[in-house]
Design a protein around this motif. Structure first.
Motif, mmCIF file in Angstrom:
data_model
loop_
_atom_site.group_PDB
_atom_site.id
_atom_site.type_symbol
_atom_site.label_atom_id
_atom_site.label_comp_id
_atom_site.label_asym_id
_atom_site.label_seq_id
_atom_site.Cartn_x
_atom_site.Cartn_y
_atom_site.Cartn_z
ATOM 1 N N ILE A 1 -13.773 -35.328 19.597
ATOM 2 C CA ILE A 1 -13.742 -35.642 18.003
ATOM 3 C C ILE A 1 -13.552 -34.568 17.382
ATOM 4 C CG2 ILE A 1 -15.278 -36.440 15.904
ATOM 5 C CD1 ILE A 1 -16.643 -38.196 17.629
ATOM 6 N N ASN A 2 -13.949 -33.552 17.669
ATOM 7 C CA ASN A 2 -14.122 -32.070 16.711
ATOM 8 C C ASN A 2 -12.447 -31.571 17.227
ATOM 9 O OD1 ASN A 2 -16.109 -31.447 15.217
ATOM 10 N ND2 ASN A 2 -17.354 -31.295 17.136
ATOM 11 N N PHE A 3 -12.165 -31.783 18.402
ATOM 12 C CA PHE A 3 -10.664 -31.295 18.938
ATOM 13 C C PHE A 3 -9.573 -32.050 17.945
ATOM 14 C CE2 PHE A 3 -6.759 -32.078 21.256
ATOM 15 C CZ PHE A 3 -6.523 -30.828 21.569
ATOM 16 N N PHE B 1 -5.504 -32.265 13.398
ATOM 17 C CA PHE B 1 -5.130 -32.749 11.802
ATOM 18 C C PHE B 1 -5.269 -31.728 11.090
ATOM 19 C CE2 PHE B 1 -5.364 -36.643 14.396
ATOM 20 C CZ PHE B 1 -3.920 -37.137 14.204
ATOM 21 N N TRP B 2 -6.380 -31.002 10.835
ATOM 22 C CA TRP B 2 -6.912 -30.200 9.818
ATOM 23 C C TRP B 2 -5.990 -28.673 9.871
ATOM 24 C CZ3 TRP B 2 -10.488 -30.399 6.055
ATOM 25 C CH2 TRP B 2 -10.794 -29.095 5.080
ATOM 26 N N ASN B 3 -5.547 -28.318 11.085
ATOM 27 C CA ASN B 3 -4.713 -27.290 11.092
ATOM 28 C C ASN B 3 -3.217 -27.672 10.684
ATOM 29 O OD1 ASN B 3 -6.572 -25.615 12.123
ATOM 30 N ND2 ASN B 3 -6.288 -26.101 14.302
ATOM 31 N N HIS B 4 -2.820 -28.818 11.210
ATOM 32 C CA HIS B 4 -1.366 -29.252 10.553
ATOM 33 C C HIS B 4 -1.447 -29.407 9.122
ATOM 34 C CE1 HIS B 4 -0.526 -29.792 14.838
ATOM 35 N NE2 HIS B 4 0.862 -29.990 14.482
ATOM 36 N N LEU B 5 -2.509 -29.825 8.682
ATOM 37 C CA LEU B 5 -2.537 -30.260 7.027
ATOM 38 C C LEU B 5 -2.523 -28.825 6.535
ATOM 39 C CD1 LEU B 5 -2.851 -32.168 4.696
ATOM 40 C CD2 LEU B 5 -5.369 -32.001 5.027
ATOM 41 N N SER B 6 -3.192 -27.960 6.842
ATOM 42 C CA SER B 6 -3.409 -26.560 6.573
ATOM 43 C C SER B 6 -2.023 -25.846 6.615
ATOM 44 C CB SER B 6 -4.523 -25.762 7.397
ATOM 45 O OG SER B 6 -4.575 -24.404 6.744
ATOM 46 N N GLN B 7 -1.153 -26.165 7.458
ATOM 47 C CA GLN B 7 0.148 -25.529 7.605
ATOM 48 C C GLN B 7 0.880 -25.982 6.223
ATOM 49 O OE1 GLN B 7 1.797 -25.926 11.337
ATOM 50 N NE2 GLN B 7 0.020 -24.785 12.544
ATOM 51 N N LEU B 8 0.881 -27.503 6.174
ATOM 52 C CA LEU B 8 1.656 -28.091 4.895
ATOM 53 C C LEU B 8 1.295 -27.661 3.750
ATOM 54 C CD1 LEU B 8 1.758 -31.697 6.393
ATOM 55 C CD2 LEU B 8 3.467 -30.137 6.481
ATOM 56 N N PRO C 1 -3.429 -22.730 1.295
ATOM 57 C CA PRO C 1 -3.771 -22.978 2.542
ATOM 58 C C PRO C 1 -5.507 -23.231 2.342
ATOM 59 C CG PRO C 1 -3.673 -20.477 1.901
ATOM 60 C CD PRO C 1 -3.187 -21.304 0.811
ATOM 61 N N LEU C 2 -5.614 -24.421 3.492
ATOM 62 C CA LEU C 2 -7.081 -24.638 3.569
ATOM 63 C C LEU C 2 -8.011 -23.795 4.351
ATOM 64 C CD1 LEU C 2 -6.433 -28.171 4.630
ATOM 65 C CD2 LEU C 2 -6.829 -27.579 2.388
ATOM 66 N N ALA C 3 -9.212 -24.047 3.901
ATOM 67 C CA ALA C 3 -10.143 -22.914 4.736
ATOM 68 C C ALA C 3 -10.208 -23.374 6.285
ATOM 69 C CB ALA C 3 -11.481 -23.101 4.318
ATOM 70 N N PRO C 4 -10.482 -22.254 7.136
ATOM 71 C CA PRO C 4 -10.626 -22.646 8.705
ATOM 72 C C PRO C 4 -11.565 -23.950 8.986
ATOM 73 C CG PRO C 4 -10.722 -20.211 8.191
ATOM 74 C CD PRO C 4 -10.847 -21.120 6.850
ATOM 75 N N PHE C 5 -11.052 -24.625 9.961
ATOM 76 C CA PHE C 5 -11.841 -25.808 10.281
ATOM 77 C C PHE C 5 -13.076 -25.445 10.952
ATOM 78 C CE2 PHE C 5 -13.006 -28.920 13.530
ATOM 79 C CZ PHE C 5 -13.336 -30.050 12.671
#
Length: 302
Positions: free
Chosen positions: A134-136, A141-148, A155-159
């Protein structure tokens, strides 16, 4: 006639004797021994003196243990409610599926029974842990969204992984995962006997789908609902493995306390008293449910 009855009694004895012996030797007699221990005290590390004391039951009424018992019933009630909410649509979907699809859906419901509970619980731990699936997936998705969003200058905060294991959420989630088939199967058995002409008549008379579900389907499925609640609630109250592996120190249920009294504290009398406190409460809950059901039936008959 008498000879025929004597031969019949011999057949009954031959068929019913072994199960009766098994029930007495491996269930009723050990249960009676544990019940007797609940009125005793430890004289040393090995021997127990049966002196008719009620001190173990008095100790079981300590707020600490009462709180754990209440928590166990709360976890079990929440698990049963979630299983009912999730299981009812599943049972309806199986009931109204085609014969071929129905067979496959029932197979999927019963498939968990083919795997040991311990293995299933460890598999669930692999899903819920910090580095689990689940966390993986969320991190992916969080990292890809952060890149966008970084391309747009925001940029988003680290997951940060979610704490899904060793807490109350994990215990309830695990109990629902384990107990859900026990809710779905009685519901399906009740819904499968449903006279579908009653549904058609309700719809033809102008009742909407929700009204038909509330006024026709649920009352006719009540026996399955009651059976599902009983076979889900009682094992959930006494669950041991799921809270032991998925829960934390604050998620301990009464079965875990009983296990520690027998294995770690070596206090069999107190463990026996806790066991029968749980059994007495379960019997009271079943009796109340039976009285309420009987009163409802009398009201409907009147």
């Amino acid at each position: 006639m008498d000879e025929h009855w004597k031969r019949a009694k011999g057949v009954f004895a031959a068929v019913g004797g072994p199960p009766t012996f098994w029930l007495l030797a491996f269930f009723l007699i050990p249960l009676a021994i544990i019940w007797t221990y609940s009125f005793g005290e430890n004289t040393d590390l090995v021997h127990i003196a049966i002196n008719g004391t009620f001190s173990n039951y008095g100790h079981a009424l300590n707020p600490l243990y009462l709180g754990i018992i209440v928590k166990s019933f709360w976890f079990a009630a929440l698990t049963t409610l979630l299983c009912l909410v999730i299981g009812f649509p599943v049972a309806i979907a199986i009931t109204f599926a085609s014969e071929k699809t129905k067979a496959w859906l029932l197979l999927l419901i019963m498939l968990p029974f083919w795997t040991n509970l311990l293995i299933r619980t460890y598999a669930l731990m692999a899903v819920l842990r910090t580095e689990g699936y689940i966390n993986f997936t969320l991190a992916f998705f969080w990292n890809h969204l952060s890149q966008l969003t970084a391309l747009a200058g925001h940029p988003l905060a680290p997951f940060h992984p979610l704490e899904l294991l060793h807490n109350n959420f994990a215990v309830v989630f695990g109990l629902v995962y384990v107990q859900l088939p026990f809710m779905v199967l009685p519901l399906y058995a009740a819904l499968d006997r449903l006279d579908r002409s009653l549904l058609e008549a309700s719809l033809d008379l102008g009742a909407g789908q929700f009204t038909t579900f509330r006024r026709v389907v649920i009352p006719l499925a009540t026996p399955g609902i009651i059976s599902g609640i009983i076979v889900t609630l009682i094992p959930s109250i006494g669950a041991y493995l799921t809270p032991d592996l998925l829960g934390g120190p604050e998620s301990m249920m009464i079965a875990n306390v009983i296990e520690r009294q027998f294995k770690t504290a070596n206090n069999w009398p107190f463990g026996s008293a806790l066991s029968f406190m749980l059994m007495y409460m379960t019997f009271v809950a079943i009796a109340v449910q039976a009285i309420v059901s009987r009163g409802r039936k009398k009201a409907e008959a009147a």
